[in-house]
Design a protein around this motif. Structure first.
Motif, short mmCIF file in Angstrom:
data_model
loop_
_atom_site.label_atom_id
_atom_site.label_comp_id
_atom_site.label_asym_id
_atom_site.label_seq_id
_atom_site.Cartn_x
_atom_site.Cartn_y
_atom_site.Cartn_z
N VAL A 14 0.84 -1.20 0.00
CA VAL A 14 0.00 0.00 0.00
C VAL A 14 0.88 1.25 0.00
CG1 VAL A 14 -1.73 1.33 1.28
CG2 VAL A 14 -1.88 -1.17 1.18
N ARG A 15 1.91 1.22 0.83
CA ARG A 15 2.83 2.37 0.91
C ARG A 15 3.49 2.64 -0.44
NH1 ARG A 15 5.66 0.59 4.69
NH2 ARG A 15 7.61 0.06 3.65
N ALA A 16 3.92 1.58 -1.10
CA ALA A 16 4.56 1.73 -2.41
C ALA A 16 3.59 2.35 -3.42
CB ALA A 16 5.05 0.38 -2.91
N GLY A 17 2.33 1.95 -3.35
CA GLY A 17 1.33 2.51 -4.25
C GLY A 17 1.11 3.99 -4.00
N LEU A 18 1.04 4.36 -2.73
CA LEU A 18 0.85 5.77 -2.38
C LEU A 18 2.03 6.60 -2.86
CD1 LEU A 18 -0.47 5.29 1.28
CD2 LEU A 18 -1.81 6.03 -0.70
N VAL A 19 3.23 6.08 -2.63
CA VAL A 19 4.44 6.79 -3.05
C VAL A 19 4.46 6.97 -4.57
CG1 VAL A 19 6.95 6.62 -3.24
CG2 VAL A 19 5.82 6.10 -1.07
N LEU A 20 4.09 5.93 -5.29
CA LEU A 20 4.06 5.99 -6.75
C LEU A 20 3.11 7.07 -7.24
CD1 LEU A 20 5.09 4.64 -9.36
CD2 LEU A 20 3.11 3.12 -9.24
N ILE A 21 1.94 7.13 -6.62
CA ILE A 21 0.94 8.14 -7.01
C ILE A 21 1.47 9.55 -6.74
CG2 ILE A 21 -1.33 9.11 -6.44
CD1 ILE A 21 -2.24 6.22 -5.89
N ALA A 25 3.06 13.41 -9.33
CA ALA A 25 2.67 14.83 -9.34
C ALA A 25 3.92 15.69 -9.35
CB ALA A 25 1.81 15.15 -8.12
N ALA A 26 4.00 16.61 -10.28
CA ALA A 26 5.20 17.43 -10.45
C ALA A 26 5.51 18.31 -9.25
CB ALA A 26 5.05 18.29 -11.71
N ASP A 27 4.48 18.67 -8.49
CA ASP A 27 4.69 19.60 -7.38
C ASP A 27 4.80 18.90 -6.02
OD1 ASP A 27 2.05 18.77 -7.50
OD2 ASP A 27 1.24 20.66 -6.74
N ILE A 28 4.89 17.57 -6.03
CA ILE A 28 4.98 16.82 -4.77
C ILE A 28 6.27 16.00 -4.71
CG2 ILE A 28 3.95 14.97 -3.36
CD1 ILE A 28 1.21 15.86 -4.35
N GLU A 29 6.94 16.07 -3.58
CA GLU A 29 8.15 15.28 -3.34
C GLU A 29 7.91 14.37 -2.14
OE1 GLU A 29 12.50 15.96 -1.26
OE2 GLU A 29 11.52 17.65 -2.25
N ALA A 108 -6.57 8.18 -7.33
CA ALA A 108 -5.25 8.81 -7.30
C ALA A 108 -5.36 10.33 -7.33
CB ALA A 108 -4.40 8.31 -8.46
N ALA A 109 -6.23 10.83 -8.18
CA ALA A 109 -6.39 12.28 -8.30
C ALA A 109 -6.89 12.89 -7.00
CB ALA A 109 -7.36 12.61 -9.44
#
Length: 220
Positions: A14-21, A25-29, A108-109
């Motif tokens: 689940v964590r990997a999926g959240l990180v991937l999403i 996004a260009a404005d999220i690190e 995801a959005a």
């Protein structure tokens, strides 16, 4: 501005999926990842992210306790991940000052938008979720009350304008939407929100929204 996010979730898939999403996004690190509450608090202290995406059920230290520590120390705003079965974990996160609640099955959005909203200092308050919280608060004698409780006299400390802003918060409106409805600058709305939270002894807009509905000021 780049939004730095710490993802706290004990299930690696689940964590990997959240990180991937989030990384899409260009404005999220993604500033860091935590597998339990203790690690989330430790990383928040060291990394000082803008937002912590926090699961409520984790080993060593649950997400509610971790949220309370992070919020009380002013380390970051916390966006709670939940299945929203409205158990004590959700109530605890509300009391701890979580900036919002996000359903684990959200698109995801929606996840990206929620992170951006919390990073702006607005919190995520979906009207349907708020109504469900209120129903559960009314039904459960064990549910913790927000702030000082639902005593109408707490509103006496607010100005007329602050009461109007509180009512809008109860509807789940953003600062921009409140500004449009009340014909004021968005910066002025932010000031009113900060002042009413301080006067009511609340930690977040979510708590203010719940209190507004408890007191029946929504739509007043």
């Amino acid at each position: 501005m780049t939004i730095r996010v710490l993802v706290a979730e004990d299930q690696s898939a689940v964590r990997a999926g959240l990180v991937l999403i989030l990384r899409g996004a260009a404005d999220i690190e993604v500033a860091g990842e935590a597998a339990d509450g203790e690690e989330a608090v430790r990383l928040a202290r060291g990394l000082r992210p803008d937002v912590v995406l926090m699961d409520v059920r984790m080993p060593r230290l649950d997400g509610v306790s971790a949220t309370e520590r992070i919020v009380s120390e002013g380390l970051a705003d916390v966006l709670v991940l939940t299945t929203f079965d409205l158990d004590s974990y959700v109530f605890g996160a509300l009391r701890a000052g979580a900036a919002g609640f996000l359903l684990k099955d959200s698109e995801a959005a929606a996840l990206v938008d929620a992170v951006r909203t919390v990073a702006r200092g607005e919190g995520v308050i979906a009207p349907a979720v708020t109504r469900r919280l209120i129903r559960e608060f009314a039904r459960s004698s064990t549910a913790p009350r927000t702030g000082r409780g639902a005593d109408p006299s707490v509103l006496d400390a607010l100005t007329r304008r602050e009461r109007e802003v509180l009512a809008c918060l109860g509807e789940g409106l953003s600062n921009a939407e409140i500004a449009g409805r009340l014909s004021m600058a968005e910066a002025t709305v932010k000031t009113h929100v900060s002042r009413l939270l301080a006067k009511l002894g609340l930690r977040s807009r979510v708590q203010a929204a719940v209190l507004a509905q408890e007191l029946g000021v929504v739509g007043a």
